[in-house]
Design a protein around this motif. Structure first.
Motif, PDB file in Angstrom:
ATOM      1  N   SER A  22       3.879 -76.948 -25.010  1.00  0.00           N
ATOM      2  CA  SER A  22       2.961 -76.274 -24.091  1.00  0.00           C
ATOM      3  C   SER A  22       3.657 -75.103 -23.394  1.00  0.00           C
ATOM      4  N   GLY A  23       2.837 -74.246 -22.813  1.00  0.00           N
ATOM      5  CA  GLY A  23       3.345 -73.156 -22.005  1.00  0.00           C
ATOM      6  C   GLY A  23       2.502 -72.951 -20.769  1.00  0.00           C
ATOM      7  N   ALA A  24       3.149 -72.652 -19.650  1.00  0.00           N
ATOM      8  CA  ALA A  24       2.446 -72.435 -18.387  1.00  0.00           C
ATOM      9  C   ALA A  24       1.855 -71.034 -18.357  1.00  0.00           C
ATOM     10  N   LEU A  25       0.579 -70.978 -17.992  1.00  0.00           N
ATOM     11  CA  LEU A  25      -0.168 -69.736 -17.878  1.00  0.00           C
ATOM     12  C   LEU A  25      -1.163 -69.929 -16.742  1.00  0.00           C
ATOM     13  N   HIS A  26      -0.909 -69.295 -15.615  1.00  0.00           N
ATOM     14  CA  HIS A  26      -1.739 -69.489 -14.423  1.00  0.00           C
ATOM     15  C   HIS A  26      -2.889 -68.489 -14.435  1.00  0.00           C
ATOM     16  N   TYR A  27      -4.098 -68.971 -14.609  1.00  0.00           N
ATOM     17  CA  TYR A  27      -5.266 -68.093 -14.654  1.00  0.00           C
ATOM     18  C   TYR A  27      -5.375 -67.230 -13.403  1.00  0.00           C
ATOM     19  N   PHE A  28      -4.875 -67.728 -12.275  1.00  0.00           N
ATOM     20  CA  PHE A  28      -4.995 -66.998 -11.015  1.00  0.00           C
ATOM     21  C   PHE A  28      -3.978 -65.877 -10.884  1.00  0.00           C
ATOM     22  N   ARG A  29      -3.077 -65.747 -11.843  1.00  0.00           N
ATOM     23  CA  ARG A  29      -2.104 -64.655 -11.826  1.00  0.00           C
ATOM     24  C   ARG A  29      -2.373 -63.627 -12.930  1.00  0.00           C
ATOM     25  N   VAL A  30      -3.499 -63.767 -13.603  1.00  0.00           N
ATOM     26  CA  VAL A  30      -3.831 -62.897 -14.722  1.00  0.00           C
ATOM     27  C   VAL A  30      -5.265 -62.424 -14.561  1.00  0.00           C
ATOM     28  N   HIS A  31      -5.521 -61.151 -14.824  1.00  0.00           N
ATOM     29  CA  HIS A  31      -6.897 -60.652 -14.770  1.00  0.00           C
ATOM     30  C   HIS A  31      -7.745 -61.411 -15.789  1.00  0.00           C
ATOM     31  N   PRO A  32      -8.945 -61.869 -15.427  1.00  0.00           N
ATOM     32  CA  PRO A  32      -9.729 -62.709 -16.353  1.00  0.00           C
ATOM     33  C   PRO A  32     -10.067 -62.031 -17.672  1.00  0.00           C
ATOM     34  N   ASP A  33     -10.147 -60.696 -17.681  1.00  0.00           N
ATOM     35  CA  ASP A  33     -10.396 -60.007 -18.947  1.00  0.00           C
ATOM     36  C   ASP A  33      -9.196 -60.077 -19.880  1.00  0.00           C
ATOM     37  N   GLN A  34      -8.055 -60.537 -19.369  1.00  0.00           N
ATOM     38  CA  GLN A  34      -6.843 -60.660 -20.194  1.00  0.00           C
ATOM     39  C   GLN A  34      -6.514 -62.114 -20.540  1.00  0.00           C
ATOM     40  N   TRP A  35      -7.304 -63.067 -20.045  1.00  0.00           N
ATOM     41  CA  TRP A  35      -7.019 -64.472 -20.343  1.00  0.00           C
ATOM     42  C   TRP A  35      -6.947 -64.734 -21.845  1.00  0.00           C
ATOM     43  N   ALA A  36      -7.946 -64.282 -22.571  1.00  0.00           N
ATOM     44  CA  ALA A  36      -8.022 -64.586 -24.006  1.00  0.00           C
ATOM     45  C   ALA A  36      -6.816 -64.025 -24.750  1.00  0.00           C
ATOM     46  N   ASP A  37      -6.375 -62.828 -24.385  1.00  0.00           N
ATOM     47  CA  ASP A  37      -5.213 -62.211 -25.033  1.00  0.00           C
ATOM     48  C   ASP A  37      -3.961 -63.043 -24.803  1.00  0.00           C
ATOM     49  N   ARG A  38      -3.745 -63.474 -23.573  1.00  0.00           N
ATOM     50  CA  ARG A  38      -2.530 -64.250 -23.271  1.00  0.00           C
ATOM     51  C   ARG A  38      -2.566 -65.618 -23.961  1.00  0.00           C
ATOM     52  N   ILE A  39      -3.734 -66.246 -23.995  1.00  0.00           N
ATOM     53  CA  ILE A  39      -3.873 -67.554 -24.658  1.00  0.00           C
ATOM     54  C   ILE A  39      -3.615 -67.415 -26.154  1.00  0.00           C
ATOM     55  N   ARG A  40      -4.155 -66.366 -26.749  1.00  0.00           N
ATOM     56  CA  ARG A  40      -3.941 -66.137 -28.186  1.00  0.00           C
ATOM     57  C   ARG A  40      -2.455 -65.962 -28.487  1.00  0.00           C
ATOM     58  N   LYS A  41      -1.739 -65.230 -27.647  1.00  0.00           N
ATOM     59  CA  LYS A  41      -0.316 -65.004 -27.880  1.00  0.00           C
ATOM     60  C   LYS A  41       0.473 -66.296 -27.720  1.00  0.00           C
ATOM     61  N   ALA A  42      -0.006 -67.210 -26.891  1.00  0.00           N
ATOM     62  CA  ALA A  42       0.631 -68.521 -26.809  1.00  0.00           C
ATOM     63  C   ALA A  42       0.521 -69.247 -28.152  1.00  0.00           C
ATOM     64  N   ARG A  43      -0.651 -69.192 -28.756  1.00  0.00           N
ATOM     65  CA  ARG A  43      -0.817 -69.826 -30.070  1.00  0.00           C
ATOM     66  C   ARG A  43       0.086 -69.162 -31.101  1.00  0.00           C
ATOM     67  N   LEU A  44       0.227 -67.843 -31.055  1.00  0.00           N
ATOM     68  CA  LEU A  44       1.059 -67.144 -32.030  1.00  0.00           C
ATOM     69  C   LEU A  44       2.541 -67.459 -31.849  1.00  0.00           C
ATOM     70  N   MET A  45       2.932 -67.916 -30.651  1.00  0.00           N
ATOM     71  CA  MET A  45       4.327 -68.334 -30.472  1.00  0.00           C
ATOM     72  C   MET A  45       4.546 -69.749 -30.980  1.00  0.00           C
ATOM     73  N   GLY A  46       3.472 -70.463 -31.312  1.00  0.00           N
ATOM     74  CA  GLY A  46       3.604 -71.814 -31.825  1.00  0.00           C
ATOM     75  C   GLY A  46       3.235 -72.896 -30.839  1.00  0.00           C
TER      76      GLY A  46
END
Length: 601
Positions: A22-46
């Motif tokens: 798992s990886g920590a990603l705080h929705y409250f520290r990221v603009h909501p329009d960028q949530w999907a991008d950051r989540i996708r990159k988590a999957r690409l890291m494995g």
């Protein structure tokens, strides 16, 4: 019906062993329009799971408020995690630490308690438990309907956070408090496994959990040694590091913290090779937007920077780093990793902005202050007495010719002292500067007090802000105070176009004096991330298109402010700066890349 259980040695997803990566990603520290991008990159890291804290005060800025919309839409965030094919871990506190303002505990919880905060907080206190019950009643149904047992992504929910490190609570009360939290959590439909996490030492692990809760540990090095400590306290079931510290946070005035990717990768390899599960803290840190940063105080008060880059695998602006690739290679040794790799972002737009309009703060106090909230009293009230839970307050009284010097018991956290509007000095908690000389004249004394972030860790959680105690001069204790909270976080909206239309015009090379607001406009590439430099400015707040990016300071280490692309349009962007001291010139610059500051030698 899907299931997630704790087995003899493993987590079991639908009855089969499952290693949480798992990886920590705080929705409250990221603009909501960028949530999907950051989540996708988590999957690409494995990664197969996303973990997030929930900051209570982010959703409940006042005792009768609770917001789950827009940037606070936890349900949408979890749905995006599920849409990417990932699982989720939710850590709702009520206390989270996270270098977040007050550790996530709302400041209004402490109103009306003792001068140094509420002794009942993080204890088996009826009023505290009642407040948690209300919080959970609003929040946990959102999580419950997204549990894996109902076809959603949520596998695990945490109870409290690093409770073993919280001092001063007797063992029997710890147990009663944790069991009350378990009961409240289960009462709102949470049926997935519950867990605790504590630092990987015998004292914290023994104090922070319950036999019926699954214990996990937090550490960032010497993985096998720390797992052995955890196993002493969790004899059966899967081992898990809930916070694998792959970087660290920054404080104003100190260096930018970094850790070697190679060392982090080796420790992660050891951990995964031992069959343990992991949550990288952080996978992506993000930004302490607005006035949300916390602070630490272990003898010296140190507020956290606006940037929460954390030297994480994914940088503050969402770019994969050398650490991303190093940890991805380790994860690939232990499980499947997608072939696709995130693309490196190109340089950000570069341009200069002249802030050609200026409004002194003292000229717009009526617009940024609520007249109905002005308070007159013999002694200076705290900001908490004013029900000002963050930001700024203005204090005023009279001084006489012979007063000569100003001495405060304590100011939390910083005050600009002025006499009839003329700067006199600064009272500062970090440097323990509690006195300033006064000119030998009578006049109106003002203190512009800034709460620079509520303490997020340790026994000082919950302390009041503002002027605390008495204020004296060479001849007497000062009385007859007037105090008013200032809504500076919303200043651009409160000032309005009419104020700027009539504002003073500044020459683009002339120095400027604060406290004052400065405004300029710019055209640029819409939707592109930007990096703002304020070289020559001293300290204050900055907004783009009405959104408060956070604090800036010439103290460093951070040299740029991150502007998320979704905030920026093609033409007519507005840049507003509140400068508290002074600037060499009313100019700002957008640069191609972030500058997070000098690191340790």
């Amino acid at each position: 019906m899907p299931t997630f259980e704790i087995g003899e040695r493993d987590f079991l997803l639908d009855g089969r062993p499952f290693q949480v990566i798992s990886g920590a990603l705080h929705y409250f520290r990221v603009h909501p329009d960028q949530w999907a991008d950051r989540i996708r990159k988590a999957r690409l890291m494995g990664l197969n799971t996303i973990e997030t804290y929930v900051a209570w005060n982010f959703h409940a800025p006042g005792p009768d408020e609770f917001d789950l919309t827009g940037r606070r839409d936890l349900g949408r965030f979890l749905d995006l995690v599920a849409a990417e094919g990932l699982h989720a871990i939710v850590r709702p506190g009520p206390y989270i630490c996270a270098e977040w303002d007050g550790g996530g505990l709302p400041a209004w919880l402490f109103a009306g308690r003792s001068a140094e905060g509420g002794a009942g907080v993080r204890r088996h206190d009826p009023a505290f438990l009642e407040a948690i019950g209300s919080y959970f009643a609003h929040l946990l149904p959102v999580v419950a309907e997204r549990q894996v047992t109902r076809g959603g992504p949520v596998l695990l929910v945490q109870v409290e956070n690093e409770y073993g490190a919280y001092p001063g609570v007797p063992a029997d009360e710890r147990t009663r408090y944790l069991r009350a939290l378990v009961d409240l959590t289960r009462a709102h439909g949470i049926d997935v496994p519950l867990f605790t996490s504590d630092q990987a030492d015998d004292e914290h692990l023994s104090l922070g959990g319950l036999p019926e809760l699954h214990r996990t540990a937090n550490f960032g090095s010497r993985s096998l040694e720390r797992l052995a400590v955890l196993r002493r306290h969790q004899p059966t079931g899967p081992l898990m590091c809930t916070e694998f510290w792959d970087g660290w946070f920054d404080s104003w005035g100190l260096e930018h913290h970094v850790t070697a990717p190679e060392a982090t990768a080796q420790d992660l390899d050891d951990l995964l090779g031992a069959g343990a599960s992991v949550n990288l803290y952080m996978f992506h840190g993000g930004t302490n937007l607005g006035l949300t940063n916390g602070a630490n105080d272990k003898g010296t008060y140190l507020p956290i920077t606006t940037s929460y880059d954390y030297d994480a695998p994914l940088s503050e602006h969402g770019a994969p780093t050398a650490k991303f690739h190093a940890l991805r290679a380790v994860i690939a040794k232990h499980g499947p990793v997608p072939d696709e790799v995130p693309v490196e972002p190109g340089p950000a737009p570069e341009l200069d902005v002249v802030l050609d309009r200026r409004v002194p703060l003292d000229g717009v106090l009526d617009l940024v202050a609520g007249r109905s909230s002005r308070t007159s009293s013999a002694a200076p009230p705290t900001m908490d007495d004013l029900r000002q839970w963050s930001g700024f307050a203005l204090y005023g009284t009279r001084v006489e010719v012979d007063d000569a010097v100003l001495v405060a018991d304590e100011v939390r956290d910083r005050a600009l002292v002025a006499l009839d509007g003329d700067p006199v000095g600064v009272l500062d908690r970090t440097t323990h500067a509690w006195s300033v000389p006064l000119p030998r004249r009578a006049g109106t004394l003002t203190l512009l007090v800034e709460d620079r972030g509520r303490v997020n860790y340790g026994p000082r959680i919950g302390e009041p802000k503002g002027v605390v105690g008495s204020v004296r001069t060479a001849t007497r204790e000062l009385t007859d105070w007037e105090a008013v909270p200032l809504r500076l976080d919303a200043a651009p909206a409160l000032l309005g176009d009419d104020v700027w239309r009539d504002a003073d015009a500044d020459a683009d090379a002339a120095p400027v004096a604060g406290p004052s607001f400065h405004r300029g406009t710019f055209d640029t590439v819409p939707g592109a991330d930007h990096f703002l430099r304020l070289d020559g400015w001293t300290r204050g707040l900055v907004w783009v298109n009405g959104e408060l990016l956070g604090r800036y300071s010439s103290q460093g280490p951070t040299g740029t402010c991150y502007v998320p692309g979704p905030l920026v349009r093609a033409v007519g962007n507005e840049l507003v700066v509140l400068e508290l001291h002074g600037a060499a010139a009313p100019r700002a610059r957008f640069v191609a890349a972030p500058e997070l500051g000098p690191t340790e030698a």
